[in-house]
Write a protein that holds these residues in place. Structure first.
Motif, PDB file in Angstrom:
ATOM      1  N   GLU A   1      14.717  43.293  27.846  1.00 41.30           N
ATOM      2  CA  GLU A   1      15.933  42.505  27.594  1.00 41.30           C
ATOM      3  C   GLU A   1      15.874  41.803  26.236  1.00 41.30           C
ATOM      4  O   GLU A   1      16.886  41.362  25.721  1.00 41.30           O
ATOM      5  CB  GLU A   1      16.108  41.441  28.688  1.00 41.30           C
ATOM      6  CG  GLU A   1      16.478  41.997  30.047  1.00 41.30           C
ATOM      7  CD  GLU A   1      17.907  42.530  30.115  1.00 41.30           C
ATOM      8  OE1 GLU A   1      18.825  41.846  29.608  1.00 41.30           O
ATOM      9  OE2 GLU A   1      18.099  43.636  30.649  1.00 41.30           O
ATOM     10  N   ASN A   2      14.665  41.664  25.687  1.00 41.48           N
ATOM     11  CA  ASN A   2      14.515  41.018  24.374  1.00 41.48           C
ATOM     12  C   ASN A   2      14.237  42.073  23.290  1.00 41.48           C
ATOM     13  O   ASN A   2      13.445  41.851  22.375  1.00 41.48           O
ATOM     14  CB  ASN A   2      13.373  39.985  24.437  1.00 41.48           C
ATOM     15  CG  ASN A   2      13.428  38.993  23.291  1.00 41.48           C
ATOM     16  OD1 ASN A   2      14.483  38.469  22.965  1.00 41.48           O
ATOM     17  ND2 ASN A   2      12.282  38.739  22.660  1.00 41.48           N
TER      18      ASN A   2
ATOM     19  N   ASN B   1      20.125  35.494  32.232  1.00 40.39           N
ATOM     20  CA  ASN B   1      20.909  36.744  32.294  1.00 40.39           C
ATOM     21  C   ASN B   1      20.453  37.631  33.438  1.00 40.39           C
ATOM     22  O   ASN B   1      21.252  38.346  34.038  1.00 40.39           O
ATOM     23  CB  ASN B   1      20.755  37.539  30.982  1.00 40.39           C
ATOM     24  CG  ASN B   1      21.588  36.932  29.870  1.00 40.39           C
ATOM     25  OD1 ASN B   1      22.506  36.165  30.142  1.00 40.39           O
ATOM     26  ND2 ASN B   1      21.250  37.244  28.633  1.00 40.39           N
ATOM     27  N   LEU B   2      19.144  37.606  33.723  1.00 39.75           N
ATOM     28  CA  LEU B   2      18.613  38.452  34.799  1.00 39.75           C
ATOM     29  C   LEU B   2      19.004  37.925  36.183  1.00 39.75           C
ATOM     30  O   LEU B   2      18.929  38.651  37.173  1.00 39.75           O
ATOM     31  CB  LEU B   2      17.087  38.542  34.705  1.00 39.75           C
ATOM     32  CG  LEU B   2      16.509  39.318  33.517  1.00 39.75           C
ATOM     33  CD1 LEU B   2      14.991  39.218  33.504  1.00 39.75           C
ATOM     34  CD2 LEU B   2      16.930  40.783  33.550  1.00 39.75           C
TER      35      LEU B   2
ATOM     36  N   ILE C   1      16.880  34.651  28.607  1.00 35.54           N
ATOM     37  CA  ILE C   1      16.749  36.013  29.161  1.00 35.54           C
ATOM     38  C   ILE C   1      16.780  35.971  30.685  1.00 35.54           C
ATOM     39  O   ILE C   1      17.504  36.748  31.323  1.00 35.54           O
ATOM     40  CB  ILE C   1      15.443  36.683  28.665  1.00 35.54           C
ATOM     41  CG1 ILE C   1      15.523  36.930  27.164  1.00 35.54           C
ATOM     42  CG2 ILE C   1      15.204  38.005  29.394  1.00 35.54           C
ATOM     43  CD1 ILE C   1      14.177  37.221  26.527  1.00 35.54           C
TER      44      ILE C   1
ATOM     45  N   ARG D   1      10.606  44.071  32.210  1.00 30.70           N
ATOM     46  CA  ARG D   1      12.074  43.939  32.150  1.00 30.70           C
ATOM     47  C   ARG D   1      12.470  42.809  31.196  1.00 30.70           C
ATOM     48  O   ARG D   1      13.425  42.922  30.423  1.00 30.70           O
ATOM     49  CB  ARG D   1      12.573  43.672  33.576  1.00 30.70           C
ATOM     50  CG  ARG D   1      14.058  43.527  33.724  1.00 30.70           C
ATOM     51  CD  ARG D   1      14.780  44.869  33.791  1.00 30.70           C
ATOM     52  NE  ARG D   1      16.191  44.683  33.461  1.00 30.70           N
ATOM     53  CZ  ARG D   1      17.096  44.202  34.306  1.00 30.70           C
ATOM     54  NH1 ARG D   1      16.763  43.888  35.547  1.00 30.70           N
ATOM     55  NH2 ARG D   1      18.359  44.064  33.935  1.00 30.70           N
TER      56      ARG D   1
END
Length: 534
Positions: free
Chosen positions: A153-154, A171-172, A168, A149
């Motif tokens: 996301e990247n 944001n998660l 990242i 994940r």
């Protein structure tokens, strides 16, 4: 009454005979795969396999002792739930088909593991399970997040800086909260078949049975197991001031007792859930002023996540060749130097004391790791970081595939860290925190009578001082194998040349051009071919 019996029978027919396969994750708390095993389960077989690929003769005895301790602790906890641990030896792909047939297994559960060997092994076992009509369920709980994940996301690429990883995961949102350990209530309808025959056949082996000579083993400073892990966690979390002010670079590499938590071996073997550790820290931090990542304790857990993510997203992460982020360096092959470093006879007391502690105890402070890694590679001996990686993997209690590979690349200035002109002195660095050389005296008692001004450089002591100390350099303790001032300057020049060659060969690393993601061995091979073409 009849309908009740028939419903019960239907439930029994639906219920599974389940193997929960312990590998890492040697714990009951925060073990979602184990809880998945208990769902609709009538018979449970908790299994651990001594795999010859992972548990071989080169693995240090301290590490093996830690594992045996962790297995005993796990067995003890399972017995309190009217179950037990079944320990077998062999390749998992050979062991499982026999167990599937012998126990009429219908479900297999395990914790997901991102290491390349583990992915290949699990793919084989999952395929065999399918052939035998066995359902396979795995859960993510060895890392804070689902590593795939983070890569998604990247834009399908692993983040190559800690700051990017931080952005990242911010944001998660925070990691999932840990789940409680199973209770007798969870086990109410589940039984683990057992007999005296089983007791002997599947018991935990002793060190002697593993052909390990325990007579020279020192005191067990870090006993393996979940109960010990949780006890140590509780102990550290009570030190709220220390937890809140913790800054890793300010801790001492050569204090006589550890200046950090030494919870890393417990997290490596999964005796302690990393999510449990994270959320316990969150509780301590709440409402208090505290240090922040990267130097805080939360920061240390994010470093672990960073290297795990790199290890999943970067092909050949534990090698220099075919590793797109690693600088190609023309390292020397010098077996004598390597053996002297590994066996603590370099003639530099600070380096030799660290390597002695590593061999005796299976743990050294992270700054001590910095010192000996720099010395072996770019600092003094100019030997490949891959050689050091092998030694650490075998001797460290917390030897972890992803962290070991990542840190060796960092410390040899091959990837992630590029200030190759900053070299740890094997003399001055230790003096900063231990002028008297008490750490050296503890691990190299041969040198304990040297006065402080000579303990880091005994070769400089006049003959009379050496005689008074009962240790003659060149006879009782070796001369330095290199002259640090000279070789470190030469090696800085060699690193400069490797960096220049790297930028002329390739202005931009292939990893930045494409998302190199690793989900299964076939994907690895495909990506390697792709990066070779580019």
């Amino acid at each position: 009454m009849i309908s009740h019996v028939s419903a019960f029978t239907d439930h029994q027919e639906m219920a599974h005979v389940c193997i929960h396969w312990f590998r890492k994750g040697l714990r009951l708390h925060d073990n979602p795969a184990l809880m998945a095993a208990l769902k609709d389960c009538k018979e449970l077989y908790p299994v651990f396999i001594l795999d010859p690929y992972l548990h071989h003769a080169q693995v240090g005895i301290n590490r093996q002792r830690f594992l045996i301790g962790a297995l005993k602790d796990l067995d003890c906890s399972l017995r309190k739930l009217n179950s037990r641990l079944f320990v077998l030896r062999g390749k998992p792909e050979d062991v499982f088909p026999k167990l599937f047939n012998r126990w009429n297994v219908t479900k297999l559960t395990y914790e997901y593991d991102t290491e390349p060997y583990s992915l290949r092994r699990d793919e084989k076992v999952a395929s065999l399970a399918k052939e035998h009509g066995v359902d396979v369920i795995y859960k993510i709980s060895h890392t804070l997040y689902n590593i795939e994940r983070i890569i998604e996301e990247n834009n399908g690429k692993p983040p190559l800086t800690y700051k990017r990883l931080q952005a990242i995961v911010q944001n998660l949102g925070p990691p999932k909260k840990p789940i409680p350990a199973p209770t007798l209530e969870n086990m109410r309808d589940v039984k683990t078949p057992g007999s005296q025959k089983y007791e002997d056949k599947y018991r935990i082996p002793t060190l002697e049975e593993l052909r390990l000579d325990s007579q020279f083993l020192g005191e067990e400073l870090f006993p393996g197991g979940e109960q010990e892990a949780l006890r140590r966690l509780d102990e550290h979390m009570k030190r709220t001031g220390w937890v809140c002010s913790f800054e890793k670079p300010q801790t001492s590499p050569n204090s006589l007792s550890p200046s950090t938590t030494v919870l890393s071996p417990y997290v490596t073997f999964g005796c302690l859930s990393v999510r449990t550790f994270w959320w316990r820290l969150t509780e301590v931090y709440r409402g208090r002023k505290h240090s922040d990542p990267p130097v805080s304790l939360h920061g240390q857990l994010l470093w672990r996540e960073f290297f795990y993510t790199c290890s999943v997203g970067i092909p050949n992460f534990n090698k220099m060749n075919e590793n797109p982020v690693c600088t190609k360096v023309d390292w020397d092959t010098n077996q004598q130097y390597l053996a002297a470093w590994r066996e603590a006879r370099t003639g530099f007391p600070f380096i030799d004391a660290i390597m002695t502690q590593l061999r005796q105890e299976g743990w050294i402070h992270h700054l001590s790791r910095h010192a000996v890694a720099c010395f072996l590679t770019r600092g003094d001996l100019w030997i490949s970081w891959e050689e050091g990686q092998k030694v650490f993997e075998d001797l460290l209690l917390d030897g972890d595939w992803a962290l070991n590979a990542g840190n060796w690349q960092w410390l040899s200035a091959s990837a992630f860290f590029h200030q190759f002109f900053r070299v740890y002195s094997p003399i001055a660095f230790g003096k900063k925190t231990d002028k008297n050389g008490d750490y050296i005296k503890k691990y190299l008692p041969l040198l304990k009578k040297f006065p402080p001004e000579y303990i880091y450089e005994p070769w400089k002591a006049p003959r009379s001082v050496q005689q008074a100390a009962g240790c003659i350099v060149g006879k009782d303790y070796p001369h330095p194998i290199v002259q640090h001032e000279q070789v470190s300057k030469k090696n800085i020049q060699r690193m400069k040349e490797a960096y220049a060659k790297r930028s002329s060969d390739n202005n931009e690393s292939p990893i930045k051009k494409q998302g190199v993601k690793r989900k299964a061995p076939s994907v690895i091979e495909m990506l390697q071919k792709k990066s070779r073409k580019e």
